[in-house]
Design a protein around this motif. Structure first.
Motif, PDB file in Angstrom:
ATOM      1  N   PRO A   1      88.486 -18.050  50.303  1.00  0.00           N
ATOM      2  CA  PRO A   1      87.557 -16.970  50.651  1.00  0.00           C
ATOM      3  C   PRO A   1      88.077 -16.100  51.786  1.00  0.00           C
ATOM      4  CG  PRO A   1      86.672 -19.116  51.297  1.00  0.00           C
ATOM      5  CD  PRO A   1      87.973 -19.369  50.616  1.00  0.00           C
ATOM      6  N   LEU A   2      87.836 -14.794  51.645  1.00  0.00           N
ATOM      7  CA  LEU A   2      88.041 -13.851  52.735  1.00  0.00           C
ATOM      8  C   LEU A   2      86.657 -13.492  53.261  1.00  0.00           C
ATOM      9  CD1 LEU A   2      90.766 -11.516  51.188  1.00  0.00           C
ATOM     10  CD2 LEU A   2      91.085 -13.211  52.996  1.00  0.00           C
TER      11      LEU A   2
ATOM     12  N   ILE B   1      92.775 -23.824  59.045  1.00  0.00           N
ATOM     13  CA  ILE B   1      93.870 -23.002  59.560  1.00  0.00           C
ATOM     14  C   ILE B   1      93.309 -21.759  60.240  1.00  0.00           C
ATOM     15  CG2 ILE B   1      95.868 -21.596  58.878  1.00  0.00           C
ATOM     16  CD1 ILE B   1      96.215 -23.759  56.584  1.00  0.00           C
ATOM     17  N   THR B   2      92.337 -21.123  59.583  1.00  0.00           N
ATOM     18  CA  THR B   2      91.694 -19.934  60.160  1.00  0.00           C
ATOM     19  C   THR B   2      91.011 -20.291  61.473  1.00  0.00           C
ATOM     20  OG1 THR B   2      91.355 -19.061  57.944  1.00  0.00           O
ATOM     21  CG2 THR B   2      90.071 -18.060  59.687  1.00  0.00           C
ATOM     22  N   LYS B   3      90.354 -21.435  61.533  1.00  0.00           N
ATOM     23  CA  LYS B   3      89.696 -21.868  62.770  1.00  0.00           C
ATOM     24  C   LYS B   3      90.721 -22.095  63.877  1.00  0.00           C
ATOM     25  CE  LYS B   3      85.716 -23.961  60.555  1.00  0.00           C
ATOM     26  NZ  LYS B   3      85.061 -25.217  60.183  1.00  0.00           N
ATOM     27  N   SER B   4      91.872 -22.634  63.522  1.00  0.00           N
ATOM     28  CA  SER B   4      92.929 -22.851  64.509  1.00  0.00           C
ATOM     29  C   SER B   4      93.435 -21.523  65.069  1.00  0.00           C
ATOM     30  CB  SER B   4      94.068 -23.636  63.864  1.00  0.00           C
ATOM     31  OG  SER B   4      95.128 -23.788  64.761  1.00  0.00           O
ATOM     32  N   LEU B   5      93.609 -20.541  64.180  1.00  0.00           N
ATOM     33  CA  LEU B   5      94.020 -19.199  64.635  1.00  0.00           C
ATOM     34  C   LEU B   5      92.953 -18.583  65.525  1.00  0.00           C
ATOM     35  CD1 LEU B   5      95.623 -17.814  61.357  1.00  0.00           C
ATOM     36  CD2 LEU B   5      96.823 -18.419  63.468  1.00  0.00           C
ATOM     37  N   ALA B   6      91.684 -18.769  65.146  1.00  0.00           N
ATOM     38  CA  ALA B   6      90.585 -18.237  65.960  1.00  0.00           C
ATOM     39  C   ALA B   6      90.596 -18.848  67.352  1.00  0.00           C
ATOM     40  CB  ALA B   6      89.251 -18.500  65.269  1.00  0.00           C
ATOM     41  N   GLN B   7      90.916 -20.123  67.447  1.00  0.00           N
ATOM     42  CA  GLN B   7      90.965 -20.760  68.757  1.00  0.00           C
ATOM     43  C   GLN B   7      92.072 -20.164  69.618  1.00  0.00           C
ATOM     44  OE1 GLN B   7      88.474 -22.902  69.774  1.00  0.00           O
ATOM     45  NE2 GLN B   7      89.404 -22.281  71.696  1.00  0.00           N
ATOM     46  N   LYS B   8      93.206 -19.849  68.986  1.00  0.00           N
ATOM     47  CA  LYS B   8      94.281 -19.179  69.729  1.00  0.00           C
ATOM     48  C   LYS B   8      93.793 -17.828  70.253  1.00  0.00           C
ATOM     49  CE  LYS B   8      98.620 -19.293  68.472  1.00  0.00           C
ATOM     50  NZ  LYS B   8      99.326 -19.969  69.534  1.00  0.00           N
ATOM     51  N   VAL B   9      93.057 -17.090  69.413  1.00  0.00           N
ATOM     52  CA  VAL B   9      92.503 -15.791  69.820  1.00  0.00           C
ATOM     53  C   VAL B   9      91.557 -15.983  71.007  1.00  0.00           C
ATOM     54  CG1 VAL B   9      90.989 -13.905  69.112  1.00  0.00           C
ATOM     55  CG2 VAL B   9      92.779 -14.694  67.556  1.00  0.00           C
ATOM     56  N   LEU B  10      90.654 -16.958  70.905  1.00  0.00           N
ATOM     57  CA  LEU B  10      89.693 -17.208  71.985  1.00  0.00           C
ATOM     58  C   LEU B  10      90.371 -17.657  73.269  1.00  0.00           C
ATOM     59  CD1 LEU B  10      86.879 -18.917  69.915  1.00  0.00           C
ATOM     60  CD2 LEU B  10      86.690 -16.759  71.180  1.00  0.00           C
ATOM     61  N   ASN B  11      91.524 -18.318  73.142  1.00  0.00           N
ATOM     62  CA  ASN B  11      92.286 -18.736  74.329  1.00  0.00           C
ATOM     63  C   ASN B  11      93.067 -17.585  74.945  1.00  0.00           C
ATOM     64  OD1 ASN B  11      91.415 -21.350  73.971  1.00  0.00           O
ATOM     65  ND2 ASN B  11      93.277 -22.029  72.943  1.00  0.00           N
ATOM     66  N   GLY B  12      93.052 -16.414  74.284  1.00  0.00           N
ATOM     67  CA  GLY B  12      93.797 -15.262  74.782  1.00  0.00           C
ATOM     68  C   GLY B  12      95.263 -15.296  74.427  1.00  0.00           C
TER      69      GLY B  12
ATOM     70  N   SER C   1      98.420 -18.000  54.898  1.00  0.00           N
ATOM     71  CA  SER C   1      97.355 -18.670  54.147  1.00  0.00           C
ATOM     72  C   SER C   1      97.819 -19.080  52.753  1.00  0.00           C
ATOM     73  CB  SER C   1      96.127 -17.774  54.054  1.00  0.00           C
ATOM     74  OG  SER C   1      95.578 -17.583  55.329  1.00  0.00           O
ATOM     75  N   VAL C   2      98.583 -18.199  52.095  1.00  0.00           N
ATOM     76  CA  VAL C   2      99.103 -18.521  50.762  1.00  0.00           C
ATOM     77  C   VAL C   2     100.026 -19.730  50.838  1.00  0.00           C
ATOM     78  CG1 VAL C   2     100.640 -17.709  48.918  1.00  0.00           C
ATOM     79  CG2 VAL C   2      98.830 -16.220  49.773  1.00  0.00           C
ATOM     80  N   GLN C   3     100.929 -19.740  51.819  1.00  0.00           N
ATOM     81  CA  GLN C   3     101.835 -20.873  51.965  1.00  0.00           C
ATOM     82  C   GLN C   3     101.072 -22.157  52.274  1.00  0.00           C
ATOM     83  OE1 GLN C   3     105.179 -20.170  54.559  1.00  0.00           O
ATOM     84  NE2 GLN C   3     105.413 -18.081  53.807  1.00  0.00           N
ATOM     85  N   ALA C   4     100.102 -22.069  53.177  1.00  0.00           N
ATOM     86  CA  ALA C   4      99.317 -23.252  53.519  1.00  0.00           C
ATOM     87  C   ALA C   4      98.524 -23.745  52.317  1.00  0.00           C
ATOM     88  CB  ALA C   4      98.374 -22.937  54.685  1.00  0.00           C
ATOM     89  N   THR C   5      97.949 -22.819  51.562  1.00  0.00           N
ATOM     90  CA  THR C   5      97.188 -23.197  50.367  1.00  0.00           C
ATOM     91  C   THR C   5      98.090 -23.894  49.361  1.00  0.00           C
ATOM     92  OG1 THR C   5      95.637 -21.370  50.688  1.00  0.00           O
ATOM     93  CG2 THR C   5      95.733 -22.327  48.491  1.00  0.00           C
ATOM     94  N   SER C   6      99.306 -23.396  49.184  1.00  0.00           N
ATOM     95  CA  SER C   6     100.248 -24.015  48.250  1.00  0.00           C
ATOM     96  C   SER C   6     100.587 -25.432  48.664  1.00  0.00           C
ATOM     97  CB  SER C   6     101.532 -23.188  48.152  1.00  0.00           C
ATOM     98  OG  SER C   6     101.265 -21.924  47.612  1.00  0.00           O
ATOM     99  N   ILE C   7     100.817 -25.622  49.944  1.00  0.00           N
ATOM    100  CA  ILE C   7     101.141 -26.959  50.449  1.00  0.00           C
ATOM    101  C   ILE C   7      99.948 -27.890  50.274  1.00  0.00           C
ATOM    102  CG2 ILE C   7     101.624 -28.290  52.548  1.00  0.00           C
ATOM    103  CD1 ILE C   7     103.272 -25.785  53.467  1.00  0.00           C
TER     104      ILE C   7
ATOM    105  N   THR D   1      89.756  -9.394  59.066  1.00  0.00           N
ATOM    106  CA  THR D   1      88.309  -9.552  59.248  1.00  0.00           C
ATOM    107  C   THR D   1      87.901 -11.021  59.146  1.00  0.00           C
ATOM    108  OG1 THR D   1      87.787  -9.121  56.908  1.00  0.00           O
ATOM    109  CG2 THR D   1      87.805  -7.222  58.407  1.00  0.00           C
ATOM    110  N   SER D   2      88.656 -11.793  58.383  1.00  0.00           N
ATOM    111  CA  SER D   2      88.374 -13.239  58.289  1.00  0.00           C
ATOM    112  C   SER D   2      88.577 -13.919  59.634  1.00  0.00           C
ATOM    113  CB  SER D   2      89.278 -13.886  57.240  1.00  0.00           C
ATOM    114  OG  SER D   2      88.950 -13.430  55.951  1.00  0.00           O
ATOM    115  N   ILE D   3      89.598 -13.518  60.363  1.00  0.00           N
ATOM    116  CA  ILE D   3      89.831 -14.085  61.695  1.00  0.00           C
ATOM    117  C   ILE D   3      88.712 -13.645  62.643  1.00  0.00           C
ATOM    118  CG2 ILE D   3      91.407 -14.173  63.689  1.00  0.00           C
ATOM    119  CD1 ILE D   3      92.405 -15.723  61.244  1.00  0.00           C
ATOM    120  N   VAL D   4      88.254 -12.400  62.526  1.00  0.00           N
ATOM    121  CA  VAL D   4      87.138 -11.929  63.356  1.00  0.00           C
ATOM    122  C   VAL D   4      85.920 -12.832  63.131  1.00  0.00           C
ATOM    123  CG1 VAL D   4      85.517 -10.022  63.793  1.00  0.00           C
ATOM    124  CG2 VAL D   4      87.955  -9.531  63.473  1.00  0.00           C
TER     125      VAL D   4
END
Length: 188
Positions: free
Chosen positions: A70-71, A169-180, A148-154, A84-87
């Motif tokens: 899902p996006l 994976i998206t949540k992990s990226l979001a945490q990096k964003v929130l950490n600045g 995301s495509v590579q992660a989904t394939s794995i 927008t998914s990361i947002v």
């Protein structure tokens, strides 16, 4: 074409009573979200406190690759893409943030110029008009999509729970964003 719907209950699946539509061949959609029906918090508008837009399936218009996860986008957005998914993930990780500050954090982390409204920026339309800002958005979206495509394939190679695990994976990226942190998805 993909199915686009308003996810009022947060389960990432289209349910009875949640409006849905399909995209046209360019990925555009028109989803009617009357505040009288979907404004759960009573602020007079349908926003991220009321639910999110979800796009399921379809083909990535830039790469021609099937989208198997899902996006997401806030209901105030006119586009749905990996940025927008990361947002959305940033807002879900910190419920004190709404669309504007979450978008600002994502733009900073991805290196997208501050003047670009990532929730309403049709990157391919803008690129066809010669908008130089579209390059940064397309690069960021493509890198997020590719990751995301590579992660989904794995993940699909080891389990059938690809959608659930790509959300991690998206949540992990979001945490990096929130950490600045800068989100760097380059191959280096």
């Amino acid at each position: 074409r993909s199915t686009v719907f308003f996810d009022a209950n947060g389960n990432r699946s289209p349910d009875a009573g949640e409006p849905s539509t399909t995209t046209d061949k360019s990925g555009r959609f028109n989803l009617q979200l009357p505040a009288s029906q979907f404004d759960k918090n009573g602020d007079g508008r349908v926003d991220s406190k009321d639910g999110f837009i979800v796009s399921l399936g379809g083909i990535d218009t830039a790469t021609g690759v099937s989208i198997d996860y899902p996006l997401l986008a806030p209901p105030t957005a006119s586009v749905v893409n990996p940025v927008t998914s990361i947002v959305v993930s940033v807002m879900e990780s910190n419920q004190n943030l709404d669309e504007s500050p979450a978008s600002g954090l994502v733009k900073t982390s991805l290196g997208i110029k501050d003047n670009v409204d990532v929730l309403n920026f049709d990157m391919f339309s803008e690129a066809s008009k010669g908008n130089a800002d579209s390059v940064d958005v397309i690069k960021s979206a493509a890198k997020l999509q590719d990751s995301s495509v590579q992660a989904t394939s794995i993940i699909k190679g080891s389990t059938e729970r690809a959608c659930l695990d790509t959300s991690s994976i998206t949540k992990s990226l979001a945490q990096k964003v929130l950490n600045g942190d800068t989100v760097n998805l380059d191959d280096s």
